[in-house]
Design a protein around this motif. Structure first.
Motif, PDB file in Angstrom:
ATOM      1  N   GLU A   1       4.190  -3.037  -6.351  1.00 57.06           N
ATOM      2  CA  GLU A   1       2.737  -3.087  -6.458  1.00 57.06           C
ATOM      3  C   GLU A   1       2.094  -2.952  -5.083  1.00 57.06           C
ATOM      4  O   GLU A   1       2.525  -3.583  -4.114  1.00 57.06           O
ATOM      5  N   VAL A   2       1.074  -2.099  -5.011  1.00 57.42           N
ATOM      6  CA  VAL A   2       0.294  -1.902  -3.788  1.00 57.42           C
ATOM      7  C   VAL A   2      -1.174  -1.981  -4.163  1.00 57.42           C
ATOM      8  O   VAL A   2      -1.531  -2.073  -5.349  1.00 57.42           O
ATOM      9  N   VAL A   3      -2.025  -1.975  -3.172  1.00 59.61           N
ATOM     10  CA  VAL A   3      -3.469  -1.999  -3.402  1.00 59.61           C
ATOM     11  C   VAL A   3      -4.062  -0.726  -2.832  1.00 59.61           C
ATOM     12  O   VAL A   3      -3.767  -0.344  -1.692  1.00 59.61           O
ATOM     13  N   VAL A   4      -4.892  -0.050  -3.630  1.00 57.87           N
ATOM     14  CA  VAL A   4      -5.536   1.186  -3.222  1.00 57.87           C
ATOM     15  C   VAL A   4      -7.013   0.907  -2.978  1.00 57.87           C
ATOM     16  O   VAL A   4      -7.692   0.321  -3.833  1.00 57.87           O
ATOM     17  N   GLY A   5      -7.505   1.282  -1.817  1.00 63.16           N
ATOM     18  CA  GLY A   5      -8.927   1.134  -1.535  1.00 63.16           C
ATOM     19  C   GLY A   5      -9.208   0.256  -0.343  1.00 63.16           C
ATOM     20  O   GLY A   5      -8.333  -0.436   0.180  1.00 63.16           O
ATOM     21  N   GLU A   6     -10.476   0.291   0.079  1.00 64.36           N
ATOM     22  CA  GLU A   6     -10.933  -0.474   1.230  1.00 64.36           C
ATOM     23  C   GLU A   6     -11.762  -1.667   0.761  1.00 64.36           C
ATOM     24  O   GLU A   6     -12.241  -1.699  -0.372  1.00 64.36           O
ATOM     25  N   GLY A   7     -11.959  -2.616   1.647  1.00 61.94           N
ATOM     26  CA  GLY A   7     -12.849  -3.738   1.363  1.00 61.94           C
ATOM     27  C   GLY A   7     -12.307  -4.676   0.321  1.00 61.94           C
ATOM     28  O   GLY A   7     -11.096  -4.782   0.097  1.00 61.94           O
ATOM     29  N   ASP A   8     -13.215  -5.352  -0.369  1.00 59.11           N
ATOM     30  CA  ASP A   8     -12.843  -6.330  -1.392  1.00 59.11           C
ATOM     31  C   ASP A   8     -13.466  -5.946  -2.723  1.00 59.11           C
ATOM     32  O   ASP A   8     -14.316  -5.064  -2.828  1.00 59.11           O
ATOM     33  N   GLY A   9     -13.070  -6.634  -3.772  1.00 61.16           N
ATOM     34  CA  GLY A   9     -13.689  -6.501  -5.087  1.00 61.16           C
ATOM     35  C   GLY A   9     -13.533  -5.116  -5.663  1.00 61.16           C
ATOM     36  O   GLY A   9     -12.430  -4.565  -5.764  1.00 61.16           O
ATOM     37  N   ASP A  10     -14.674  -4.479  -6.020  1.00 59.73           N
ATOM     38  CA  ASP A  10     -14.651  -3.204  -6.730  1.00 59.73           C
ATOM     39  C   ASP A  10     -14.061  -2.071  -5.904  1.00 59.73           C
ATOM     40  O   ASP A  10     -13.706  -1.027  -6.440  1.00 59.73           O
ATOM     41  N   GLY A  11     -13.982  -2.250  -4.586  1.00 55.16           N
ATOM     42  CA  GLY A  11     -13.443  -1.196  -3.744  1.00 55.16           C
ATOM     43  C   GLY A  11     -11.933  -1.153  -3.695  1.00 55.16           C
ATOM     44  O   GLY A  11     -11.362  -0.262  -3.069  1.00 55.16           O
ATOM     45  N   ARG A  12     -11.268  -2.083  -4.357  1.00 59.81           N
ATOM     46  CA  ARG A  12      -9.804  -2.156  -4.308  1.00 59.81           C
ATOM     47  C   ARG A  12      -9.240  -2.172  -5.720  1.00 59.81           C
ATOM     48  O   ARG A  12      -9.789  -2.807  -6.611  1.00 59.81           O
ATOM     49  N   GLN A  13      -8.125  -1.464  -5.909  1.00 59.50           N
ATOM     50  CA  GLN A  13      -7.456  -1.435  -7.205  1.00 59.50           C
ATOM     51  C   GLN A  13      -5.960  -1.650  -7.009  1.00 59.50           C
ATOM     52  O   GLN A  13      -5.377  -1.119  -6.063  1.00 59.50           O
ATOM     53  N   VAL A  14      -5.378  -2.400  -7.909  1.00 59.79           N
ATOM     54  CA  VAL A  14      -3.923  -2.572  -7.896  1.00 59.79           C
ATOM     55  C   VAL A  14      -3.283  -1.310  -8.485  1.00 59.79           C
ATOM     56  O   VAL A  14      -3.747  -0.775  -9.489  1.00 59.79           O
ATOM     57  N   ALA A  15      -2.245  -0.844  -7.835  1.00 57.16           N
ATOM     58  CA  ALA A  15      -1.509   0.328  -8.306  1.00 57.16           C
ATOM     59  C   ALA A  15      -0.024   0.016  -8.299  1.00 57.16           C
ATOM     60  O   ALA A  15       0.458  -0.768  -7.477  1.00 57.16           O
ATOM     61  N   ARG A  16       0.696   0.635  -9.220  1.00 59.89           N
ATOM     62  CA  ARG A  16       2.141   0.458  -9.303  1.00 59.89           C
ATOM     63  C   ARG A  16       2.827   1.765  -8.923  1.00 59.89           C
ATOM     64  O   ARG A  16       2.497   2.824  -9.454  1.00 59.89           O
ATOM     65  N   VAL A  17       3.759   1.698  -7.975  1.00 55.65           N
ATOM     66  CA  VAL A  17       4.537   2.879  -7.608  1.00 55.65           C
ATOM     67  C   VAL A  17       5.330   3.335  -8.833  1.00 55.65           C
ATOM     68  O   VAL A  17       5.986   2.532  -9.508  1.00 55.65           O
ATOM     69  N   THR A  18       5.255   4.645  -9.126  1.00 56.16           N
ATOM     70  CA  THR A  18       5.802   5.188 -10.370  1.00 56.16           C
ATOM     71  C   THR A  18       6.695   6.380 -10.077  1.00 56.16           C
ATOM     72  O   THR A  18       6.357   7.225  -9.242  1.00 56.16           O
ATOM     73  N   ARG A  19       7.817   6.442 -10.771  1.00 56.26           N
ATOM     74  CA  ARG A  19       8.718   7.574 -10.613  1.00 56.26           C
ATOM     75  C   ARG A  19       8.050   8.860 -11.117  1.00 56.26           C
ATOM     76  O   ARG A  19       7.403   8.872 -12.157  1.00 56.26           O
ATOM     77  N   LEU A  20       8.227   9.931 -10.371  1.00 54.86           N
ATOM     78  CA  LEU A  20       7.668  11.232 -10.760  1.00 54.86           C
ATOM     79  C   LEU A  20       8.683  12.043 -11.542  1.00 54.86           C
ATOM     80  O   LEU A  20       9.889  11.926 -11.290  1.00 54.86           O
ATOM     81  N   PRO A  21       8.261  12.862 -12.493  1.00 54.20           N
ATOM     82  CA  PRO A  21       6.877  13.118 -12.875  1.00 54.20           C
ATOM     83  C   PRO A  21       6.335  12.035 -13.791  1.00 54.20           C
ATOM     84  O   PRO A  21       7.094  11.309 -14.435  1.00 54.20           O
ATOM     85  N   PHE A  22       5.008  11.939 -13.874  1.00 50.47           N
ATOM     86  CA  PHE A  22       4.407  11.023 -14.823  1.00 50.47           C
ATOM     87  C   PHE A  22       4.703  11.482 -16.251  1.00 50.47           C
ATOM     88  O   PHE A  22       4.921  10.657 -17.136  1.00 50.47           O
ATOM     89  N   ILE A  23       4.653  12.790 -16.475  1.00 52.17           N
ATOM     90  CA  ILE A  23       4.942  13.373 -17.786  1.00 52.17           C
ATOM     91  C   ILE A  23       6.073  14.381 -17.600  1.00 52.17           C
ATOM     92  O   ILE A  23       5.928  15.354 -16.846  1.00 52.17           O
ATOM     93  N   ALA A  24       7.181  14.139 -18.259  1.00 51.77           N
ATOM     94  CA  ALA A  24       8.347  15.015 -18.106  1.00 51.77           C
ATOM     95  C   ALA A  24       8.094  16.354 -18.765  1.00 51.77           C
ATOM     96  O   ALA A  24       7.417  16.437 -19.796  1.00 51.77           O
ATOM     97  N   PRO A  25       8.613  17.438 -18.192  1.00 49.55           N
ATOM     98  CA  PRO A  25       8.433  18.774 -18.819  1.00 49.55           C
ATOM     99  C   PRO A  25       9.156  18.852 -20.138  1.00 49.55           C
ATOM    100  O   PRO A  25      10.210  18.225 -20.329  1.00 49.55           O
ATOM    101  N   ARG A  26       8.589  19.632 -21.061  1.00 48.87           N
ATOM    102  CA  ARG A  26       9.220  19.841 -22.361  1.00 48.87           C
ATOM    103  C   ARG A  26      10.030  21.131 -22.344  1.00 48.87           C
ATOM    104  O   ARG A  26       9.599  22.100 -21.717  1.00 48.87           O
TER     105      ARG A  26
END
Length: 335
Positions: free
Chosen positions: A310-335
């Motif tokens: 888990e990392v935080v994306v954005g500057e400042g506090d409150g609405d300017g920051r979002q929690v993000a989870r590092v995710t293996r690529l691709p998000f959607i596997a090719p068919r």
């Protein structure tokens, strides 16, 4: 984003003008050997109709460009970022000494279009008469496009089935009309960017630049031949792969953010933090129609590049920051 554009890419056939691409022709008896010593992939192994994805590096292993190389009869065509085409042509020209190599910038006289989606092959076969269904990625052929001689090359640049079409720029309007008559939906950049990000495909000038080592961006499986001879920057790549076991200081990763309606999509360059420390930057982000949540690409330090961190994306506090989870690529596997 127009939902019908996204559906065409995922379920049908979509046509997109590739106005951000330039085209350089390399001719002469020494053209393959000349490029072999510059590019990361095996250009000399290409037969007529073959192609490959490659990078051009500095001696320090950093990227000058990425490009698609297509063997088109008496020429090797270099499909490159339009913003870099003029500089690349000048660099190539400066490296020609006694070799039989002739260079030409076709960017102003030729245009490129992409036709993508599960229905792309069938639609183009009906429109051109060319047999395309069995073409592997990077393989191409000559074809008549809207009455004009051109070329078609199979591509997986967006992570979905697709083709790149090259023809004289004067035929562009007729070509788009013919594709529309055959059932293709004209789509904009927002939809193609969404599919690209969902596929985890980095784009030069956006997710890769002159400071990027290909191993950081994870393109080595597609862009680098491990069996060819020397090329510019090879020593750095080999040293990292063999002495460093592939470890680089940072890596491009997927970032999964929230699903709340109205959640802002991070701008490119937004800081990524872990605790109080800045550990990277977002390069691309979109609200994914398929996943119904915000996703992005960005670089983080090697220690944080594992899925689930888990990392935080954005500057400042409150609405300017979002929690993000590092995710293996691709998000959607090719068919």
């Amino acid at each position: 984003m127009d939902p019908s554009h996204y559906r065409a890419l995922r379920e049908g056939a979509a046509v997109a003008e590739r106005a951000d691409r330039g085209l350089i022709a390399v001719r002469g008896d020494d053209r393959a050997g000349f490029l072999q010593g510059l590019l990361t992939n095996d250009v000399e192994a290409l037969a007529d109709g073959d192609g490959c994805y490659a990078a051009w590096l500095t001696p320090q292993g950093r990227m000058l460009a990425d490009l698609d190389v297509l063997h088109a009869g008496d020429a090797l065509l270099l499909d490159v970022d339009a913003a870099a085409a003029e500089e690349l042509l000048a660099r190539l020209d400066a490296l020609v000494f006694t070799e039989d190599v002739r260079l030409a910038d076709l960017s102003r006289t030729w245009a490129s279009h992409g036709v993508h989606g599960p229905g792309a092959a069938r639609l183009l076969e009906e429109a051109t008469g060319a047999a395309l269904g069995a073409l592997p990625p990077n393989r191409g052929c000559a074809a008549t496009l809207a009455g004009t001689p051109g070329r078609i090359a199979r591509t997986d640049a967006l992570g979905i089935p697709g083709f790149h079409l090259f023809a004289e720029r004067a035929a562009s309007d007729a070509l788009r009309a013919a594709l529309a008559a055959a059932g293709a939906t004209a789509v904009g950049d927002e939809a193609t960017e969404a599919v690209r990000i969902e596929a985890g495909r980095p784009r030069f000038g956006v997710d890769m630049d002159a400071q990027t080592i290909p191993l950081e961006a994870g393109i080595e499986d597609r862009a680098i031949s491990m069996d060819k001879g020397c090329y510019v920057g090879q020593e750095v790549i080999v040293r990292v792969l063999h002495r460093g076991q592939g470890r680089v200081a940072r890596r491009l990763v997927g970032l999964t953010l929230g699903a709340e309606p109205g959640l802002p999509v991070p701008e490119p360059g937004t800081a990524i933090r872990h605790g109080d420390t800045e550990v990277g930057r977002v390069t691309s982000a979109v609200r994914s129609p398929a996943l119904d949540r915000v996703i992005g690409l960005g670089y983080v330090s090697r220690a944080l590049a594992e899925p689930g961190v888990e990392v935080v994306v954005g500057e400042g506090d409150g609405d300017g920051r979002q929690v993000a989870r590092v995710t293996r690529l691709p998000f959607i596997a090719p068919r």
